[in-house]
Motif scaffolding. Structure first.
Motif, PDB file in Angstrom:
ATOM      1  N   GLN A 183      31.757 -20.602 -18.096  1.00 44.59           N
ATOM      2  CA  GLN A 183      31.149 -20.645 -16.761  1.00 44.59           C
ATOM      3  C   GLN A 183      30.554 -19.299 -16.367  1.00 44.59           C
ATOM      4  N   GLU A 184      30.609 -18.354 -17.320  1.00 47.53           N
ATOM      5  CA  GLU A 184      29.974 -17.043 -17.149  1.00 47.53           C
ATOM      6  C   GLU A 184      30.373 -16.334 -15.866  1.00 47.53           C
ATOM      7  N   GLN A 185      31.665 -16.416 -15.533  1.00 46.18           N
ATOM      8  CA  GLN A 185      32.143 -15.694 -14.351  1.00 46.18           C
ATOM      9  C   GLN A 185      32.631 -14.313 -14.768  1.00 46.18           C
ATOM     10  N   GLY A 186      32.531 -13.366 -13.849  1.00 48.26           N
ATOM     11  CA  GLY A 186      33.028 -12.008 -14.111  1.00 48.26           C
ATOM     12  C   GLY A 186      34.523 -11.927 -13.800  1.00 48.26           C
TER      13      GLY A 186
ATOM     14  N   VAL B 242      39.740 -17.746 -20.264  1.00 49.83           N
ATOM     15  CA  VAL B 242      38.756 -17.792 -21.357  1.00 49.83           C
ATOM     16  C   VAL B 242      37.632 -18.770 -21.018  1.00 49.83           C
ATOM     17  N   GLN B 243      38.004 -19.946 -20.494  1.00 55.44           N
ATOM     18  CA  GLN B 243      36.980 -20.954 -20.169  1.00 55.44           C
ATOM     19  C   GLN B 243      36.062 -20.482 -19.042  1.00 55.44           C
TER      20      GLN B 243
ATOM     21  N   ARG C 189      26.502 -11.711 -16.384  1.00 56.37           N
ATOM     22  CA  ARG C 189      26.151 -11.992 -17.777  1.00 56.37           C
ATOM     23  C   ARG C 189      26.230 -10.708 -18.595  1.00 56.37           C
ATOM     24  N   PHE C 190      25.756  -9.599 -17.986  1.00 55.96           N
ATOM     25  CA  PHE C 190      25.801  -8.320 -18.681  1.00 55.96           C
ATOM     26  C   PHE C 190      27.256  -7.931 -18.929  1.00 55.96           C
ATOM     27  N   GLU C 191      28.083  -8.119 -17.887  1.00 60.16           N
ATOM     28  CA  GLU C 191      29.507  -7.773 -18.002  1.00 60.16           C
ATOM     29  C   GLU C 191      30.149  -8.592 -19.116  1.00 60.16           C
TER      30      GLU C 191
END
Length: 196
Positions: free
Chosen positions: A154-157, A148-149, A102-104
């Motif tokens: 999906q908040e993946q790094g 992008v999706q 999430r930070f990334e």
């Protein structure tokens, strides 16, 4: 009925376990857990690689045992405790990883856009803007759309996206960067159309 400390020390793990299940005496559990505190600390240190965190895990595991022990039929306390500790540590690592992702996500390289410009996808949008954004995402090239999706919804790094799509991390960054640029152009076009 409380037993003397000497009595507790003379009992094997299984007897202590049965005693604890029978009367819920925390002193009995403390004696049993005390035999393997070093094991819990060692496992936590191995997985979390941080002494303070590992000490915290020892306390948290003891608290967990009060709830967990009655739920299971435990044949070998030492082995069971090892598994409980390992799983607990893996969950902690997962939680940390999610926070890091999430930070990334929010500190995406500034080279994507100039620091002053906040992309619409990073903002809280009203419903008509969200509709426009969805429409524009659908118009992206497949690779850009997928990246992008996964990144925003999906908040993946980068690393996770790269593994999932089987492409290089550099490509992921590039697809997201280009995707955002194309989204910006598309959104501006839609806004102009609405103004007309």
């Amino acid at each position: 009925m409380f037993q003397s400390k000497k009595n507790l020390k003379n009992k094997d793990d299984q007897h202590l376990l049965l005693d604890y299940l029978a009367d819920g005496n925390l002193e009995t559990l403390g004696e049993l857990f005390g035999r393997y505190m070093h094991l819990v600390y060692g496992v936590a240190l191995k997985y979390l690689k941080d002494r303070e965190q590992a000490k915290d895990v020892v306390t948290q595991i003891f608290e967990r045992l009060i709830i967990e022990i009655p739920k299971f039929e435990i044949k070998n306390f030492k082995s069971w405790l090892f598994v409980v500790t390992k799983n607990f540590c893996l969950m902690e690592i997962r939680k940390e990883k999610a926070t890091k992702n999430r930070f990334e996500k929010y500190s995406v390289e500034q080279n994507m856009e100039s620091a002053e410009f906040v992309h619409p996808i990073d903002e809280d949008l009203n419903s008509s803007m969200q509709e426009n954004l969805k429409h524009c995402i659908e118009r992206l090239k497949k690779e850009q759309k997928d990246c992008v999706q996964l990144f925003y919804y999906q908040e993946q790094g980068y690393k996770e996206i790269a593994e999932e799509l089987e492409i290089a991390e550099k490509k992921v960054k590039s697809y997201i960067q280009n995707g955002k640029r194309n989204l910006k152009i598309c959104l501006e076009q839609l806004e102009k159309e609405h103004e007309v």
